[in-house]
Design a protein around this motif. Sequence first.
Motif, PDB file in Angstrom:
ATOM      1  N   LYS A 168     -10.104  60.195 -11.633  1.00 25.02           N
ATOM      2  CA  LYS A 168      -9.744  61.111 -12.717  1.00 25.02           C
ATOM      3  C   LYS A 168     -10.921  61.964 -13.179  1.00 25.02           C
ATOM      4  N   HIS A 169     -12.088  61.345 -13.308  1.00 27.96           N
ATOM      5  CA  HIS A 169     -13.238  62.067 -13.868  1.00 27.96           C
ATOM      6  C   HIS A 169     -14.454  61.846 -12.960  1.00 27.96           C
ATOM      7  N   GLU A 170     -14.843  62.876 -12.234  1.00 35.54           N
ATOM      8  CA  GLU A 170     -16.010  62.783 -11.358  1.00 35.54           C
ATOM      9  C   GLU A 170     -17.272  63.196 -12.132  1.00 35.54           C
ATOM     10  N   VAL A 199     -14.608  39.404  -3.413  1.00 36.57           N
ATOM     11  CA  VAL A 199     -15.280  40.627  -2.981  1.00 36.57           C
ATOM     12  C   VAL A 199     -14.963  41.785  -3.931  1.00 36.57           C
ATOM     13  N   VAL A 200     -16.030  42.443  -4.402  1.00 32.78           N
ATOM     14  CA  VAL A 200     -15.908  43.643  -5.236  1.00 32.78           C
ATOM     15  C   VAL A 200     -16.410  44.835  -4.429  1.00 32.78           C
ATOM     16  N   GLY A 201     -15.613  45.885  -4.338  1.00 33.43           N
ATOM     17  CA  GLY A 201     -16.054  47.103  -3.669  1.00 33.43           C
ATOM     18  C   GLY A 201     -16.905  47.949  -4.611  1.00 33.43           C
ATOM     19  N   LEU A 202     -17.925  48.558  -4.082  1.00 34.64           N
ATOM     20  CA  LEU A 202     -18.804  49.395  -4.892  1.00 34.64           C
ATOM     21  C   LEU A 202     -18.496  50.881  -4.750  1.00 34.64           C
ATOM     22  N   LYS A 203     -17.492  51.223  -3.961  1.00 34.35           N
ATOM     23  CA  LYS A 203     -17.099  52.630  -3.852  1.00 34.35           C
ATOM     24  C   LYS A 203     -16.346  53.044  -5.114  1.00 34.35           C
ATOM     25  N   ALA A 204     -16.428  54.324  -5.425  1.00 34.49           N
ATOM     26  CA  ALA A 204     -15.984  54.812  -6.734  1.00 34.49           C
ATOM     27  C   ALA A 204     -14.566  54.390  -7.095  1.00 34.49           C
ATOM     28  N   GLY A 205     -13.645  54.449  -6.154  1.00 33.38           N
ATOM     29  CA  GLY A 205     -12.258  54.123  -6.457  1.00 33.38           C
ATOM     30  C   GLY A 205     -11.841  52.728  -6.047  1.00 33.38           C
ATOM     31  N   GLN A 206     -12.809  51.891  -5.652  1.00 33.20           N
ATOM     32  CA  GLN A 206     -12.491  50.545  -5.178  1.00 33.20           C
ATOM     33  C   GLN A 206     -13.141  49.449  -6.024  1.00 33.20           C
ATOM     34  N   LYS A 207     -13.777  49.823  -7.116  1.00 33.59           N
ATOM     35  CA  LYS A 207     -14.532  48.853  -7.918  1.00 33.59           C
ATOM     36  C   LYS A 207     -13.614  48.255  -8.981  1.00 33.59           C
ATOM     37  N   HIS A 208     -13.233  47.001  -8.766  1.00 38.50           N
ATOM     38  CA  HIS A 208     -12.332  46.306  -9.683  1.00 38.50           C
ATOM     39  C   HIS A 208     -12.999  45.006 -10.133  1.00 38.50           C
TER      40      HIS A 208
END
Length: 333
Positions: free
Chosen positions: A85-87, A238-247
Amino acid sequence: MKGFDFEEERIKQEITNLGAKRVLLQLPEGLKPEATKIAKSIEKTGVIPIISVDPCYGACDLALCEAETLDVDLIAHFGHAKMIKHEKIPTIYVEARATVSVEEAIFKAMPLLDNYKKIGLTTSVQHLQTLDQVRELLTLAGKTIVIGDTGKIAYSGQVSGCNYSNAKSITDEVEAFLFVGGGMFHALGIALSTAKPTVIADPYDNRALLVNEQAAKILKQRFANIQQAMSAKTFGVVVGLKAGQKHLDTALKVKEIAEKKGKDAYVLAGREITPEVLLEFPTIDAYVNTACPRISLEAPSKFSKPVLTVSEFMVVLGEVSWENLLKKGLFEN
Protein backbone atom coordinates in the motif's frame (compact mmCIF):
# COMPACT_ATOMS: atom_id res chain seq x y z
CA MET A 1 10.96 -9.37 -26.16
CA LYS A 2 7.89 -9.60 -28.36
CA GLY A 3 4.54 -10.02 -26.70
CA PHE A 4 4.76 -7.60 -23.74
CA ASP A 5 4.16 -3.89 -23.26
CA PHE A 6 6.93 -2.38 -21.12
CA GLU A 7 5.42 1.13 -21.16
CA GLU A 8 8.78 2.83 -21.62
CA GLU A 9 7.21 6.20 -22.39
CA ARG A 10 5.25 6.11 -19.13
CA ILE A 11 8.45 5.34 -17.23
CA LYS A 12 10.21 8.25 -18.91
CA GLN A 13 7.34 10.57 -18.02
CA GLU A 14 7.50 9.47 -14.38
CA ILE A 15 11.25 10.06 -14.34
CA THR A 16 10.67 13.57 -15.68
CA ASN A 17 7.86 14.27 -13.20
CA LEU A 18 10.02 13.23 -10.25
CA GLY A 19 13.22 14.73 -11.56
CA ALA A 20 14.76 11.32 -10.85
CA LYS A 21 18.51 10.90 -11.29
CA ARG A 22 18.80 7.19 -10.49
CA VAL A 23 16.26 4.40 -11.19
CA LEU A 24 16.25 0.77 -10.07
CA LEU A 25 14.81 -1.65 -12.63
CA GLN A 26 13.33 -4.79 -11.05
CA LEU A 27 12.11 -7.57 -13.35
CA PRO A 28 11.06 -11.19 -12.74
CA GLU A 29 13.10 -13.97 -14.30
CA GLY A 30 11.12 -14.32 -17.52
CA LEU A 31 11.42 -10.61 -18.33
CA LYS A 32 15.03 -9.97 -17.25
CA PRO A 33 16.43 -10.44 -20.78
CA GLU A 34 14.72 -7.16 -21.71
CA ALA A 35 16.33 -5.18 -18.88
CA THR A 36 19.23 -3.75 -20.90
CA LYS A 37 16.91 -2.64 -23.70
CA ILE A 38 14.68 -0.83 -21.20
CA ALA A 39 17.73 0.71 -19.50
CA LYS A 40 19.05 2.00 -22.81
CA SER A 41 15.68 3.53 -23.63
CA ILE A 42 15.22 5.41 -20.37
CA GLU A 43 18.85 6.59 -20.31
CA LYS A 44 17.77 9.12 -22.92
CA THR A 45 16.14 11.12 -20.09
CA GLY A 46 19.54 11.56 -18.44
CA VAL A 47 18.77 9.12 -15.64
CA ILE A 48 21.16 6.38 -14.44
CA PRO A 49 19.33 3.02 -14.58
CA ILE A 50 20.50 0.22 -12.27
CA ILE A 51 19.28 -3.32 -13.00
CA SER A 52 18.54 -5.61 -10.04
CA VAL A 53 19.90 -9.10 -10.73
CA ASP A 54 18.24 -10.66 -7.67
CA PRO A 55 15.31 -13.03 -8.13
CA CYS A 56 11.90 -11.33 -8.13
CA TYR A 57 8.87 -13.45 -7.35
CA GLY A 58 6.07 -10.90 -7.18
CA ALA A 59 4.96 -7.46 -6.04
CA CYS A 60 5.52 -8.73 -2.48
CA ASP A 61 9.22 -8.83 -3.38
CA LEU A 62 9.65 -5.10 -4.02
CA ALA A 63 13.35 -4.18 -3.88
CA LEU A 64 13.03 -1.47 -1.22
CA CYS A 65 16.21 -2.36 0.71
CA GLU A 66 18.26 -2.45 -2.48
CA ALA A 67 16.78 0.87 -3.59
CA GLU A 68 17.66 2.52 -0.27
CA THR A 69 21.20 1.13 -0.38
CA LEU A 70 21.68 2.43 -3.92
CA ASP A 71 20.06 5.78 -3.10
CA VAL A 72 17.68 5.63 -6.06
CA ASP A 73 14.83 8.08 -6.64
CA LEU A 74 12.45 5.63 -8.33
CA ILE A 75 11.81 1.88 -8.56
CA ALA A 76 10.40 0.56 -11.83
CA HIS A 77 8.87 -2.80 -10.91
CA PHE A 78 7.85 -5.00 -13.85
CA GLY A 79 5.41 -7.86 -14.32
CA HIS A 80 3.11 -7.42 -11.32
CA ALA A 81 0.27 -5.22 -10.09
CA LYS A 82 0.64 -3.04 -7.00
CA MET A 83 0.39 -4.96 -3.73
CA ILE A 84 2.18 -2.93 -1.05
CA LYS A 85 0.00 0.00 0.00
CA HIS A 86 2.69 2.51 0.95
CA GLU A 87 6.18 2.32 -0.56
CA LYS A 88 9.00 4.23 1.15
CA ILE A 89 10.48 4.98 -2.27
CA PRO A 90 8.44 6.18 -5.28
CA THR A 91 7.51 3.11 -7.34
CA ILE A 92 6.00 2.68 -10.77
CA TYR A 93 4.39 -0.69 -11.49
CA VAL A 94 4.74 -1.78 -15.10
CA GLU A 95 2.40 -4.75 -15.43
CA ALA A 96 3.92 -5.88 -18.74
CA ARG A 97 0.56 -6.70 -20.32
CA ALA A 98 0.87 -9.43 -22.93
CA THR A 99 0.09 -8.60 -26.55
CA VAL A 100 -0.21 -12.21 -27.74
CA SER A 101 -3.57 -13.47 -29.00
CA VAL A 102 -5.44 -15.79 -26.64
CA GLU A 103 -8.07 -16.96 -29.12
CA GLU A 104 -6.42 -20.21 -30.27
CA ALA A 105 -5.69 -21.28 -26.68
CA ILE A 106 -9.31 -20.60 -25.71
CA PHE A 107 -10.63 -22.74 -28.57
CA LYS A 108 -8.30 -25.55 -27.47
CA ALA A 109 -9.63 -25.24 -23.91
CA MET A 110 -13.28 -25.55 -24.91
CA PRO A 111 -13.35 -29.38 -25.32
CA LEU A 112 -11.94 -29.69 -21.78
CA LEU A 113 -14.89 -27.62 -20.53
CA ASP A 114 -17.56 -29.61 -22.42
CA ASN A 115 -19.04 -31.13 -19.26
CA TYR A 116 -19.38 -27.82 -17.44
CA LYS A 117 -21.90 -25.02 -18.01
CA LYS A 118 -20.89 -22.43 -15.39
CA ILE A 119 -17.26 -21.35 -15.70
CA GLY A 120 -15.21 -19.16 -13.36
CA LEU A 121 -12.85 -17.00 -15.44
CA THR A 122 -9.44 -16.06 -14.01
CA THR A 123 -6.10 -14.77 -15.24
CA SER A 124 -2.82 -13.18 -14.23
CA VAL A 125 -2.22 -9.46 -14.58
CA GLN A 126 -0.61 -9.96 -18.01
CA HIS A 127 -3.90 -11.01 -19.63
CA LEU A 128 -6.55 -9.01 -17.80
CA GLN A 129 -7.27 -7.01 -20.95
CA THR A 130 -8.42 -10.23 -22.69
CA LEU A 131 -11.15 -11.17 -20.21
CA ASP A 132 -13.95 -9.46 -22.14
CA GLN A 133 -12.93 -11.25 -25.33
CA VAL A 134 -12.66 -14.60 -23.55
CA ARG A 135 -16.01 -14.09 -21.85
CA GLU A 136 -17.59 -13.40 -25.25
CA LEU A 137 -16.03 -16.50 -26.87
CA LEU A 138 -17.20 -18.75 -24.04
CA THR A 139 -20.66 -17.20 -23.94
CA LEU A 140 -21.05 -17.85 -27.67
CA ALA A 141 -20.13 -21.47 -26.89
CA GLY A 142 -23.07 -21.66 -24.48
CA LYS A 143 -21.20 -21.13 -21.20
CA THR A 144 -22.25 -18.95 -18.28
CA ILE A 145 -19.23 -16.93 -17.16
CA VAL A 146 -18.58 -15.68 -13.62
CA ILE A 147 -15.68 -13.38 -12.69
CA GLY A 148 -14.86 -12.84 -9.02
CA ASP A 149 -14.03 -9.48 -7.44
CA THR A 150 -13.35 -9.42 -3.70
CA GLY A 151 -11.40 -6.16 -3.65
CA LYS A 152 -8.50 -8.03 -2.00
CA ILE A 153 -6.36 -7.93 -5.14
CA ALA A 154 -5.87 -5.19 -7.72
CA TYR A 155 -8.30 -6.36 -10.43
CA SER A 156 -11.45 -8.45 -10.82
CA GLY A 157 -10.69 -11.90 -12.22
CA GLN A 158 -7.02 -11.63 -11.24
CA VAL A 159 -5.16 -14.26 -9.25
CA SER A 160 -1.59 -14.10 -8.00
CA GLY A 161 0.82 -16.68 -6.58
CA CYS A 162 -0.50 -16.13 -3.06
CA ASN A 163 -3.97 -14.64 -3.57
CA TYR A 164 -6.81 -16.70 -4.99
CA SER A 165 -9.61 -14.80 -3.26
CA ASN A 166 -11.33 -13.86 -6.52
CA ALA A 167 -11.58 -17.53 -7.49
CA LYS A 168 -12.61 -18.70 -4.02
CA SER A 169 -15.35 -16.08 -3.82
CA ILE A 170 -17.25 -17.68 -6.73
CA THR A 171 -16.54 -21.35 -5.99
CA ASP A 172 -20.16 -22.11 -5.15
CA GLU A 173 -21.41 -20.38 -8.32
CA VAL A 174 -19.36 -22.34 -10.87
CA GLU A 175 -18.65 -25.90 -11.91
CA ALA A 176 -15.11 -25.36 -13.22
CA PHE A 177 -12.46 -22.68 -13.68
CA LEU A 178 -10.56 -21.46 -16.72
CA PHE A 179 -7.21 -19.74 -16.17
CA VAL A 180 -5.82 -17.70 -19.06
CA GLY A 181 -2.02 -17.48 -18.90
CA GLY A 182 1.26 -19.35 -19.00
CA GLY A 183 2.79 -21.81 -16.58
CA MET A 184 1.19 -24.26 -14.18
CA PHE A 185 1.43 -22.58 -10.80
CA HIS A 186 -1.52 -20.18 -10.89
CA ALA A 187 -3.89 -22.80 -12.26
CA LEU A 188 -2.72 -25.29 -9.64
CA GLY A 189 -3.32 -22.64 -7.00
CA ILE A 190 -6.91 -22.24 -8.22
CA ALA A 191 -7.49 -26.00 -8.17
CA LEU A 192 -5.99 -26.32 -4.67
CA SER A 193 -7.95 -23.33 -3.37
CA THR A 194 -11.33 -24.31 -4.80
CA ALA A 195 -11.21 -28.11 -5.35
CA LYS A 196 -12.89 -27.49 -8.71
CA PRO A 197 -11.80 -28.73 -12.16
CA THR A 198 -9.35 -26.16 -13.52
CA VAL A 199 -8.21 -25.72 -17.13
CA ILE A 200 -5.26 -23.64 -18.36
CA ALA A 201 -5.50 -21.82 -21.69
CA ASP A 202 -1.84 -21.00 -22.39
CA PRO A 203 -1.54 -18.39 -25.18
CA TYR A 204 2.26 -18.61 -25.31
CA ASP A 205 2.33 -22.28 -26.31
CA ASN A 206 -1.23 -22.25 -27.72
CA ARG A 207 -2.23 -25.24 -25.62
CA ALA A 208 -4.84 -26.16 -23.03
CA LEU A 209 -4.77 -28.72 -20.24
CA LEU A 210 -6.66 -29.83 -17.14
CA VAL A 211 -4.47 -29.56 -14.02
CA ASN A 212 -6.45 -31.55 -11.47
CA GLU A 213 -4.28 -34.65 -11.72
CA GLN A 214 -1.25 -32.53 -10.80
CA ALA A 215 -3.24 -30.87 -8.00
CA ALA A 216 -4.14 -34.28 -6.57
CA LYS A 217 -0.45 -35.20 -6.57
CA ILE A 218 0.37 -32.04 -4.60
CA LEU A 219 -2.35 -32.86 -2.05
CA LYS A 220 -0.79 -36.27 -1.48
CA GLN A 221 2.61 -34.61 -0.96
CA ARG A 222 1.13 -32.11 1.48
CA PHE A 223 -0.62 -34.84 3.49
CA ALA A 224 2.63 -36.83 3.61
CA ASN A 225 4.46 -33.73 4.91
CA ILE A 226 1.85 -33.26 7.64
CA GLN A 227 2.13 -36.89 8.67
CA GLN A 228 5.93 -36.63 8.81
CA ALA A 229 5.69 -33.48 10.95
CA MET A 230 3.41 -35.21 13.48
CA SER A 231 6.48 -36.66 15.20
CA ALA A 232 8.45 -33.39 15.17
CA LYS A 233 9.50 -32.01 18.56
CA THR A 234 11.32 -28.90 17.36
CA PHE A 235 9.94 -26.44 14.83
CA GLY A 236 11.53 -23.57 12.96
CA VAL A 237 9.06 -20.74 12.28
CA VAL A 238 10.15 -18.94 9.13
CA VAL A 239 9.66 -15.18 8.69
CA GLY A 240 10.20 -13.65 5.25
CA LEU A 241 12.10 -10.38 5.14
CA LYS A 242 10.75 -9.27 1.76
CA ALA A 243 8.46 -6.26 1.90
CA GLY A 244 5.20 -8.10 1.29
CA GLN A 245 6.13 -11.38 2.99
CA LYS A 246 7.02 -10.22 6.51
CA HIS A 247 4.46 -11.62 8.95
CA LEU A 248 6.34 -11.48 12.25
CA ASP A 249 3.18 -11.27 14.37
CA THR A 250 1.92 -14.48 12.79
CA ALA A 251 5.27 -16.18 13.38
CA LEU A 252 5.32 -15.16 17.05
CA LYS A 253 1.78 -16.47 17.48
CA VAL A 254 2.77 -19.79 15.86
CA LYS A 255 5.75 -20.03 18.21
CA GLU A 256 3.48 -19.41 21.22
CA ILE A 257 0.96 -22.03 20.09
CA ALA A 258 3.71 -24.59 19.47
CA GLU A 259 5.21 -24.04 22.92
CA LYS A 260 1.80 -24.39 24.59
CA LYS A 261 1.58 -27.80 22.91
CA GLY A 262 4.93 -28.79 24.43
CA LYS A 263 7.01 -28.22 21.29
CA ASP A 264 10.25 -26.28 20.99
CA ALA A 265 10.00 -23.46 18.45
CA TYR A 266 12.52 -21.00 17.07
CA VAL A 267 11.88 -18.00 14.80
CA LEU A 268 14.12 -17.84 11.72
CA ALA A 269 14.18 -14.85 9.37
CA GLY A 270 15.53 -14.60 5.84
CA ARG A 271 15.07 -13.11 2.40
CA GLU A 272 15.66 -16.32 0.43
CA ILE A 273 14.27 -19.47 2.05
CA THR A 274 15.94 -22.31 0.17
CA PRO A 275 16.65 -25.99 0.93
CA GLU A 276 20.34 -25.11 1.35
CA VAL A 277 19.54 -22.44 3.94
CA LEU A 278 17.44 -24.79 6.06
CA LEU A 279 20.05 -27.56 5.95
CA GLU A 280 22.12 -25.44 8.33
CA PHE A 281 19.72 -26.27 11.20
CA PRO A 282 19.97 -30.04 11.79
CA THR A 283 18.30 -29.92 15.23
CA ILE A 284 15.04 -28.59 13.74
CA ASP A 285 12.61 -31.36 12.76
CA ALA A 286 10.12 -29.36 10.69
CA TYR A 287 9.36 -25.80 9.61
CA VAL A 288 6.31 -23.54 9.59
CA ASN A 289 6.44 -21.03 6.75
CA THR A 290 4.79 -17.64 7.26
CA ALA A 291 6.39 -16.10 4.14
CA CYS A 292 5.39 -16.91 0.55
CA PRO A 293 3.19 -20.05 0.36
CA ARG A 294 4.99 -21.06 -2.82
CA ILE A 295 7.98 -22.04 -0.65
CA SER A 296 5.87 -24.80 0.91
CA LEU A 297 3.73 -25.80 -2.04
CA GLU A 298 5.78 -25.46 -5.21
CA ALA A 299 8.65 -27.89 -4.64
CA PRO A 300 8.25 -29.81 -1.35
CA SER A 301 10.49 -32.65 -2.53
CA LYS A 302 13.48 -30.27 -2.61
CA PHE A 303 13.38 -29.82 1.17
CA SER A 304 14.77 -32.57 3.37
CA LYS A 305 12.25 -31.80 6.14
CA PRO A 306 8.59 -30.75 6.10
CA VAL A 307 7.95 -27.07 5.37
CA LEU A 308 4.34 -26.47 6.39
CA THR A 309 1.94 -23.62 5.87
CA VAL A 310 0.43 -22.20 9.07
CA SER A 311 -2.85 -24.01 8.36
CA GLU A 312 -1.03 -27.31 7.85
CA PHE A 313 0.73 -26.75 11.18
CA MET A 314 -2.71 -26.42 12.80
CA VAL A 315 -3.54 -29.85 11.37
CA VAL A 316 -0.35 -31.26 12.91
CA LEU A 317 -1.38 -29.88 16.31
CA GLY A 318 -4.92 -31.25 15.98
CA GLU A 319 -6.49 -27.78 15.92
CA VAL A 320 -7.88 -28.20 12.38
CA SER A 321 -8.82 -31.36 10.48
CA TRP A 322 -7.30 -32.18 7.09
CA GLU A 323 -10.83 -32.28 5.65
CA ASN A 324 -11.60 -28.76 6.89
CA LEU A 325 -8.28 -27.50 5.56
CA LEU A 326 -9.16 -28.84 2.11
CA LYS A 327 -12.50 -26.99 2.29
CA LYS A 328 -10.72 -23.74 3.17
CA GLY A 329 -7.95 -24.25 0.60
CA LEU A 330 -4.24 -24.84 1.07
CA PHE A 331 -3.41 -21.15 0.56
CA GLU A 332 -5.44 -19.97 3.54
CA ASN A 333 -3.48 -19.18 6.72
